[in-house]
Design a protein around this motif. Structure first.
Motif, PDB file in Angstrom:
ATOM      1  N   ALA A  70       0.455  -0.909   0.110  1.00  0.00           N
ATOM      2  CA  ALA A  70       0.176  -0.003   0.091  1.00  0.00           C
ATOM      3  C   ALA A  70       0.884   1.162   0.041  1.00  0.00           C
ATOM      4  O   ALA A  70       0.004   2.726  -0.746  1.00  0.00           O
ATOM      5  N   LEU A  71       1.969   1.096   0.783  1.00  0.00           N
ATOM      6  CA  LEU A  71       2.665   2.743   0.508  1.00  0.00           C
ATOM      7  C   LEU A  71       3.502   2.383  -0.262  1.00  0.00           C
ATOM      8  O   LEU A  71       3.247   3.895  -0.963  1.00  0.00           O
ATOM      9  N   THR A  72       3.948   1.511  -1.185  1.00  0.00           N
ATOM     10  CA  THR A  72       4.363   1.707  -3.151  1.00  0.00           C
ATOM     11  C   THR A  72       3.282   2.313  -3.842  1.00  0.00           C
ATOM     12  O   THR A  72       3.710   3.015  -4.495  1.00  0.00           O
ATOM     13  N   ALA A  73       2.362   1.438  -3.414  1.00  0.00           N
ATOM     14  CA  ALA A  73       1.411   2.216  -3.711  1.00  0.00           C
ATOM     15  C   ALA A  73       0.984   3.949  -4.046  1.00  0.00           C
ATOM     16  O   ALA A  73       0.481   4.390  -5.394  1.00  0.00           O
ATOM     17  N   ARG A  74       1.068   4.414  -2.885  1.00  0.00           N
ATOM     18  CA  ARG A  74       0.915   5.882  -2.707  1.00  0.00           C
ATOM     19  C   ARG A  74       1.980   6.491  -3.170  1.00  0.00           C
ATOM     20  O   ARG A  74       2.251   8.185  -3.490  1.00  0.00           O
ATOM     21  N   THR A  75       3.156   5.936  -3.094  1.00  0.00           N
ATOM     22  CA  THR A  75       3.972   6.277  -3.474  1.00  0.00           C
ATOM     23  C   THR A  75       4.603   6.697  -5.050  1.00  0.00           C
ATOM     24  O   THR A  75       4.917   7.733  -5.864  1.00  0.00           O
ATOM     25  N   VAL A  76       3.983   5.750  -5.767  1.00  0.00           N
ATOM     26  CA  VAL A  76       4.184   5.583  -7.558  1.00  0.00           C
ATOM     27  C   VAL A  76       3.111   6.506  -8.040  1.00  0.00           C
ATOM     28  O   VAL A  76       3.128   6.357  -8.727  1.00  0.00           O
ATOM     29  N   GLU A 109      12.471  12.326  -1.731  1.00  0.00           N
ATOM     30  CA  GLU A 109      11.349  12.238  -0.740  1.00  0.00           C
ATOM     31  C   GLU A 109      10.863  10.768  -0.812  1.00  0.00           C
ATOM     32  O   GLU A 109      11.259  11.010   0.868  1.00  0.00           O
ATOM     33  N   HIS A 110      11.027   9.941  -1.014  1.00  0.00           N
ATOM     34  CA  HIS A 110      10.497   8.355  -0.546  1.00  0.00           C
ATOM     35  C   HIS A 110      11.297   7.572  -1.488  1.00  0.00           C
ATOM     36  O   HIS A 110      11.275   6.535  -1.882  1.00  0.00           O
ATOM     37  N   GLY A 111      12.827   7.985  -1.511  1.00  0.00           N
ATOM     38  CA  GLY A 111      13.947   7.196  -2.200  1.00  0.00           C
ATOM     39  C   GLY A 111      13.499   5.482  -1.538  1.00  0.00           C
ATOM     40  O   GLY A 111      13.872   4.630  -2.164  1.00  0.00           O
ATOM     41  N   LEU A 112      14.141   5.251   0.082  1.00  0.00           N
ATOM     42  CA  LEU A 112      13.847   4.020   0.297  1.00  0.00           C
ATOM     43  C   LEU A 112      12.651   3.092  -0.113  1.00  0.00           C
ATOM     44  O   LEU A 112      12.648   2.235  -0.470  1.00  0.00           O
ATOM     45  N   VAL A 113      11.315   3.463   0.189  1.00  0.00           N
ATOM     46  CA  VAL A 113      10.472   3.329  -0.160  1.00  0.00           C
ATOM     47  C   VAL A 113      10.618   2.881  -2.096  1.00  0.00           C
ATOM     48  O   VAL A 113      10.158   1.377  -2.028  1.00  0.00           O
ATOM     49  N   MET A 114      11.417   3.822  -2.611  1.00  0.00           N
ATOM     50  CA  MET A 114      11.570   3.311  -4.474  1.00  0.00           C
ATOM     51  C   MET A 114      12.169   1.804  -4.310  1.00  0.00           C
ATOM     52  O   MET A 114      11.909   0.740  -4.939  1.00  0.00           O
ATOM     53  N   GLU A 126       1.995  -8.308  -6.014  1.00  0.00           N
ATOM     54  CA  GLU A 126       1.528  -6.923  -6.049  1.00  0.00           C
ATOM     55  C   GLU A 126       2.533  -5.628  -6.604  1.00  0.00           C
ATOM     56  O   GLU A 126       2.317  -4.478  -7.118  1.00  0.00           O
ATOM     57  N   ILE A 127       3.367  -6.262  -5.993  1.00  0.00           N
ATOM     58  CA  ILE A 127       4.308  -4.312  -5.787  1.00  0.00           C
ATOM     59  C   ILE A 127       4.638  -4.812  -7.140  1.00  0.00           C
ATOM     60  O   ILE A 127       5.181  -3.865  -8.086  1.00  0.00           O
ATOM     61  N   GLY A 128       5.219  -5.515  -7.598  1.00  0.00           N
ATOM     62  CA  GLY A 128       5.563  -6.259  -8.912  1.00  0.00           C
ATOM     63  C   GLY A 128       4.820  -5.551 -10.324  1.00  0.00           C
ATOM     64  O   GLY A 128       5.609  -4.487 -11.301  1.00  0.00           O
ATOM     65  N   GLU A 129       3.589  -6.069 -10.088  1.00  0.00           N
ATOM     66  CA  GLU A 129       2.527  -5.255 -10.614  1.00  0.00           C
ATOM     67  C   GLU A 129       2.532  -3.578 -10.641  1.00  0.00           C
ATOM     68  O   GLU A 129       2.447  -3.144 -12.114  1.00  0.00           O
ATOM     69  N   LEU A 130       2.275  -3.343  -9.794  1.00  0.00           N
ATOM     70  CA  LEU A 130       2.835  -1.835 -10.070  1.00  0.00           C
ATOM     71  C   LEU A 130       3.572  -1.602 -10.566  1.00  0.00           C
ATOM     72  O   LEU A 130       3.674  -0.277 -10.778  1.00  0.00           O
ATOM     73  N   TRP A 131       5.061  -1.928  -9.916  1.00  0.00           N
ATOM     74  CA  TRP A 131       6.067  -1.213 -10.076  1.00  0.00           C
ATOM     75  C   TRP A 131       6.052  -1.557 -12.209  1.00  0.00           C
ATOM     76  O   TRP A 131       6.436  -0.619 -12.756  1.00  0.00           O
ATOM     77  N   LYS A 132       5.332  -2.873 -12.762  1.00  0.00           N
ATOM     78  CA  LYS A 132       5.161  -2.433 -14.339  1.00  0.00           C
ATOM     79  C   LYS A 132       4.870  -1.810 -14.454  1.00  0.00           C
ATOM     80  O   LYS A 132       4.870  -1.404 -15.260  1.00  0.00           O
ATOM     81  N   ARG A 133       3.778  -1.209 -14.092  1.00  0.00           N
ATOM     82  CA  ARG A 133       2.667  -0.667 -14.460  1.00  0.00           C
ATOM     83  C   ARG A 133       3.178   0.744 -14.312  1.00  0.00           C
ATOM     84  O   ARG A 133       3.346   1.629 -15.697  1.00  0.00           O
ATOM     85  N   THR A 134       3.864   1.229 -13.685  1.00  0.00           N
ATOM     86  CA  THR A 134       4.405   2.050 -12.761  1.00  0.00           C
ATOM     87  C   THR A 134       5.563   2.469 -14.794  1.00  0.00           C
ATOM     88  O   THR A 134       5.504   4.006 -15.661  1.00  0.00           O
ATOM     89  N   ALA A 135       6.127   1.220 -14.822  1.00  0.00           N
ATOM     90  CA  ALA A 135       7.179   1.519 -15.809  1.00  0.00           C
ATOM     91  C   ALA A 135       6.314   1.968 -17.159  1.00  0.00           C
ATOM     92  O   ALA A 135       7.670   2.638 -17.742  1.00  0.00           O
ATOM     93  N   ASP A 136       5.294   1.444 -17.965  1.00  0.00           N
ATOM     94  CA  ASP A 136       4.323   1.250 -18.677  1.00  0.00           C
ATOM     95  C   ASP A 136       4.358   2.924 -18.637  1.00  0.00           C
ATOM     96  O   ASP A 136       4.549   2.933 -20.141  1.00  0.00           O
ATOM     97  N   LEU A 137       3.694   3.628 -17.972  1.00  0.00           N
ATOM     98  CA  LEU A 137       3.303   4.616 -17.839  1.00  0.00           C
ATOM     99  C   LEU A 137       4.269   5.693 -18.151  1.00  0.00           C
ATOM    100  O   LEU A 137       4.521   6.492 -19.112  1.00  0.00           O
ATOM    101  N   PHE A 138       5.982   5.748 -17.132  1.00  0.00           N
ATOM    102  CA  PHE A 138       7.029   6.435 -17.859  1.00  0.00           C
ATOM    103  C   PHE A 138       7.342   5.950 -19.302  1.00  0.00           C
ATOM    104  O   PHE A 138       8.097   7.121 -20.014  1.00  0.00           O
TER     105      PHE A 138
END
Length: 205
Positions: A70-76, A109-114, A126-138
Motif C-alpha cells: 500500500a505504501l508503494t502504491a501511494r508513492t508510485v 522524498e521517498h527514495g527508500l520506499v522506491m 502485487e508490488i511487481g505489478e505496481l512497478w511494471k505499471r509505473t514503468a509502462d506509464l513512464f
C-alpha cells in the motif's frame, strides 16, 4: 432531520477516521523503513508507531507485506501523475527537464520506499505489478516525448518505443544507486540521464 441522516454522517466520520489511521500506518511504515529496514521491521513496530494495537492494524492490512504494498502504491501514484504531465508537455526539451526534476524530487522524498519496491518487485507479485505499471506509464511518456522530437514510432530498435523502454530502465537503475549516496549524486545522475535522453532525441545541437 430524517432518520437516515445520523447514520450517514456517522459513516462519513468513520471513513475519515479510517483514512487518517491508514495514513498513520503508511507514514509509520515509511519511517521504519528508514530506521530499521524492511526485514527488521515488524507488524508490532508499525502498530506501535501508528498508535494502535496489532489487532487494529490487521483491520486494515493483513501483513507487513500488505502495508509495504500500500505504501508503494501511494508513492508510485505520484510517479504516474508526473508521467502524465510529461506526456502532455509540448516542447520536448522542457518535457525532459521537467520529468527528470520531478522524478529527482520524488526520489529525494521517498527514495527508500522506491528502492524497497524495486527490491521486492521480483518476489511480491502485487508490488511487481505496481512497478511494471509505473514503468509502462513512464515508457509511454518518454515515447511521446521522443516522437514529438522527431523519432519515428514503430517496433525497430532505433524507434521511439524501444528507445523509451531502455531510457526508462536506465533512469530507474541509475536513480536507484545514486539515491543511496546523496542528493548531490542524485542530481548529478539526473543531469547525465537528461543528456543521454536529449542525445537520443537528437536535441543536443
Amino acid at each position: 432531520m430524517t432518520p437516515g441522516d445520523q447514520p450517514a454522517r456517522s459513516r462519513r466520520t468513520a471513513e475519515r477516521k479510517g483514512d487518517v489511521r491508514e495514513r498513520a500506518i503508511l507514514d509509520t511504515c515509511e519511517a521504519l523503513l528508514v530506521q530499521k529496514g524492511y526485514d527488521a521491521m515488524t507488524v508490532g513496530d508499525i502498530a506501535q508507531g501508528a498508535g494502535i494495537t496489532r489487532g487494529a492494524l490487521y483491520f486494515y492490512f493483513g501483513s507487513k507485506q500488505e502495508v509495504v504494498t500500500a505504501l508503494t502504491a501511494r508513492t508510485v501514484k505520484h510517479l504516474w501523475e508526473r508521467s502524465e504531465v510529461t506526456a502532455r508537455t509540448d516542447e520536448p526539451r522542457q518535457a525532459i527537464a521537467a520529468a527528470l526534476q520531478r522524478t529527482v524530487e520524488l526520489w529525494n522524498e521517498h527514495g527508500l520506499v522506491m528502492r524497497t519496491a524495486i527490491d521486492l518487485s521480483l518476489t511480491v507479485p502485487e508490488i511487481g505489478e505496481l512497478w511494471k505499471r509505473t514503468a509502462d506509464l513512464f515508457i509511454a511518456a518518454i515515447t511521446a516525448v521522443l516522437e514529438r522530437a522527431g523519432i519515428q514510432a514503430g517496433a525497430a530498435p532505433d524507434q521511439a518505443p524501444a528507445m523509451a523502454r531502455v531510457l526508462c530502465w536506465m533512469i530507474e537503475r541509475t536513480f536507484y544507486h545514486a539515491s543511496q549516496e546523496s542528493r548531490e549524486k542524485l542530481q548529478e545522475a539526473s543531469a547525465t540521464c537528461e543528456h543521454i535522453w536529449l542525445t537520443s532525441a537528437g536535441l543536443t545541437t
